[in-house]
Enzyme design. Structure first.
Site, PDB file in Angstrom:
ATOM      1  N   GLU A  76      44.748  47.407  30.149  1.00 54.60           N
ATOM      2  CA  GLU A  76      43.566  47.927  30.843  1.00 54.60           C
ATOM      3  C   GLU A  76      43.681  49.433  31.088  1.00 54.60           C
ATOM      4  O   GLU A  76      43.030  49.977  31.984  1.00 54.60           O
ATOM      5  CB  GLU A  76      43.344  47.201  32.177  1.00 54.60           C
ATOM      6  CG  GLU A  76      42.977  45.752  32.070  1.00 54.60           C
ATOM      7  CD  GLU A  76      41.637  45.494  31.361  1.00 54.60           C
ATOM      8  OE1 GLU A  76      41.008  46.454  30.861  1.00 54.60           O
ATOM      9  OE2 GLU A  76      41.259  44.316  31.294  1.00 54.60           O
ATOM     10  N   HIS A  95      44.648  47.045  39.877  1.00 56.65           N
ATOM     11  CA  HIS A  95      43.744  45.996  39.396  1.00 56.65           C
ATOM     12  C   HIS A  95      44.454  44.650  39.492  1.00 56.65           C
ATOM     13  O   HIS A  95      45.621  44.530  39.106  1.00 56.65           O
ATOM     14  CB  HIS A  95      43.333  46.275  37.950  1.00 56.65           C
ATOM     15  CG  HIS A  95      42.724  45.077  37.276  1.00 56.65           C
ATOM     16  ND1 HIS A  95      41.606  44.447  37.771  1.00 56.65           N
ATOM     17  CD2 HIS A  95      43.086  44.381  36.176  1.00 56.65           C
ATOM     18  CE1 HIS A  95      41.318  43.418  37.003  1.00 56.65           C
ATOM     19  NE2 HIS A  95      42.200  43.347  36.021  1.00 56.65           N
ATOM     20  N   HIS A  97      43.599  40.007  40.228  1.00 55.34           N
ATOM     21  CA  HIS A  97      42.636  38.906  40.217  1.00 55.34           C
ATOM     22  C   HIS A  97      42.798  38.065  41.482  1.00 55.34           C
ATOM     23  O   HIS A  97      43.115  36.869  41.401  1.00 55.34           O
ATOM     24  CB  HIS A  97      42.856  38.004  38.992  1.00 55.34           C
ATOM     25  CG  HIS A  97      42.839  38.710  37.671  1.00 55.34           C
ATOM     26  ND1 HIS A  97      43.313  38.132  36.511  1.00 55.34           N
ATOM     27  CD2 HIS A  97      42.413  39.949  37.314  1.00 55.34           C
ATOM     28  CE1 HIS A  97      43.177  38.981  35.498  1.00 55.34           C
ATOM     29  NE2 HIS A  97      42.645  40.102  35.967  1.00 55.34           N
ATOM     30  N   HIS A 158      35.960  38.383  36.445  1.00 55.59           N
ATOM     31  CA  HIS A 158      37.252  38.932  36.060  1.00 55.59           C
ATOM     32  C   HIS A 158      38.181  39.142  37.261  1.00 55.59           C
ATOM     33  O   HIS A 158      39.172  38.424  37.386  1.00 55.59           O
ATOM     34  CB  HIS A 158      37.006  40.247  35.292  1.00 55.59           C
ATOM     35  CG  HIS A 158      38.250  40.906  34.816  1.00 55.59           C
ATOM     36  ND1 HIS A 158      38.245  41.975  33.960  1.00 55.59           N
ATOM     37  CD2 HIS A 158      39.556  40.676  35.073  1.00 55.59           C
ATOM     38  CE1 HIS A 158      39.478  42.355  33.703  1.00 55.59           C
ATOM     39  NE2 HIS A 158      40.289  41.576  34.383  1.00 55.59           N
TER      40      HIS A 158
HETATM   41 ZN   LIG Z   1      42.307  41.782  34.702  1.00 57.60          ZN
END
Ligand SMILES: [Zn+2]
Length: 293
Positions: A76, A95, A97, A158
Site C-alpha cells: 500500500e 493503515h 483493518h 477495506h
Molecule cells: Zn489494507
C-alpha cells in the site's frame, strides 16, 4: 528529534500493538514515517505486523523507490505516498483493518455523528473513502478526496487510515476510531443514540485551539447538503458532522416497547432513513400476515 533507530523501534512497537489489539490479521496493515524531507521509513510487504524487527523496514524516496532494505516496501506504499504529497504537515501514516470500524466501512456508514466530545475535538468526523482495489492507484485517488480535511477515514469494504504529526499520534487516532466505532455500535444496538447539538459541536470546536489540537480543517458550519460528504464535485474542505440544530434531538428514535406513550409517526430522520417503533413494526407485520391469508 527522532533518530532512524528510534523510529524503526517505534514502527515495531506500533505494529505489535495493532496486532495485539486485533486491528490486523495475518500480514494486513502498514505503517510509515518521514525520516527526513526526502525519505520515508516503511513496513515491508508480506510480514505480520505483530512480529517485526527493526531491521525489516524499507527506506524509500517520496516516489516510492526503494533506497535501502532487504525487503520490498508495503503493497500500500502508493496510498502512503499520496498522503505525504497532500499533507506536508503529516509525518506518519498508519493503515489497519480494525474489525468494528471496518464493519462500518463495509456497511457504508460513516462515523460522522456528533456523539463523543473527544472525537469531535480531535478527529471531527470519520468519512468513508469510496471503494478502491487495494494496492492499485485507485486507492490513493479515493483517499485524496478526504485527506486534506481529515486525519482519519474509513476505506470502503477495506479498513481504516490515520495520519499524525508523529507515529504514535497516527496510531492513537486508529485506536480512537475503533473505540468510537465500538461505542457507536453498542448505542445503536441499544436502540438509542443521543447526539450533541450543533451549538455544542461549535463549542467543542472552539476547544481545539485551547488544547493545541491541530485539525486539518474546520467542522462544516452547516449540516451537510449531501449526507455522504459529497466530494463528487471536488475534495472535502471541511469535516461534515451530523448534529441537529437546537439540541435535545435524537437521530435514532427510542424503541417503545409495551404500553408506552403514543408512538410518533414514522419519520425520515436526518440521515434519510425511516425508522419505525416496535409497535408500528408489529402492526405492519400483523397486517402483512393477514393479507397473506
Ligand atoms: Zn489494507
Amino acid at each position: 528529534m527522532s533518530t532512524e533507530s528510534s523510529l524503526r523501534a517505534d514502527i515495531v512497537e506500533v505494529g505489535r500493538r495493532m496486532y495485539a489489539r486485533g486491528y490486523t490479521a495475518s500480514n494486513d496493515g502498514n505503517i510509515s514515517v518521514r525520516l527526513d524531507a526526502a525519505r520515508l521509513l516503511m513496513t515491508p510487504k508480506s510480514v505480520c505486523k505483530g512480529f517485526m524487527t527493526p531491521d525489516m523496514m524499507c527506506i524509500t524516496d517520496l516516489d516510492g523507490r526503494k533506497i535501502q532494505g532487504d525487503r520490498d516496501p508495503s503493497s500500500e506504499a502508493l496510498m502512503h505516498l499520496e498522503v505525504y504529497r497532500q499533507r506536508p504537515d503529516v509525518n506518519a501514516v498508519v493503515h489497519a483493518h480494525p474489525p468494528t470500524a471496518t464493519g462500518f466501512a463495509v456497511a457504508g456508514i460513516p462515523l460522522d455523528r456528533a456523539v463523543l466530545a473527544e472525537v469531535l475535538t480531535t478527529l471531527g468526523s470519520v468519512p468513508i473513502a469510496e471503494y478502491a482495489t487495494p494496492s492499485t492507484s485507485e486507492l490513493p485517488e479515493a483517499v485524496r478526496k478526504y485527506i486534506k480535511a481529515h486525519d482519519g477515514m474509513l476505506l470502503a469494504n477495506h479498513g481504516a487510515l490515520t495520519v499524525g504529526l508523529d507515529l504514535f499520534g497516527a496510531y492513537y487516532k486508529m485506536e480512537t476510531i475503533e473505540h468510537f466505532a465500538k461505542i457507536s455500535l453498542v448505542a445503536r444496538m441499544l436502540g438509542r443514540e443521543n447526539v450533541l447539538s450543533r451549538e455544542e459541536v461549535t463549542r467543542l470546536q472552539g476547544l481545539r485551539g485551547a488544547y493545541g489540537i491541530k485539525a486539518p480543517a474546520p467542522i462544516c458550519p452547516e449540516p451537510a447538503a449531501a449526507p455522504d460528504a459529497g466530494p463528487a464535485s471536488g475534495d472535502a474542505t471541511c469535516q461534515i458532522v451530523q448534529a441537529p440544530a437546537g439540541g435535545g434531538q435524537r437521530l435514532v428514535l427510542e424503541l417503545t416497547r409495551g404500553g408506552a406513550a403514543p408512538s410518533p409517526k414514522p419519520s425520515a430522520e436526518a440521515d434519510g432513513e425511516i425508522r419505525l417503533t416496535y409497535r408500528e413494526l408489529s402492526a405492519l407485520i400483523e397486517e402483512a400476515i393477514r393479507s397473506l391469508r
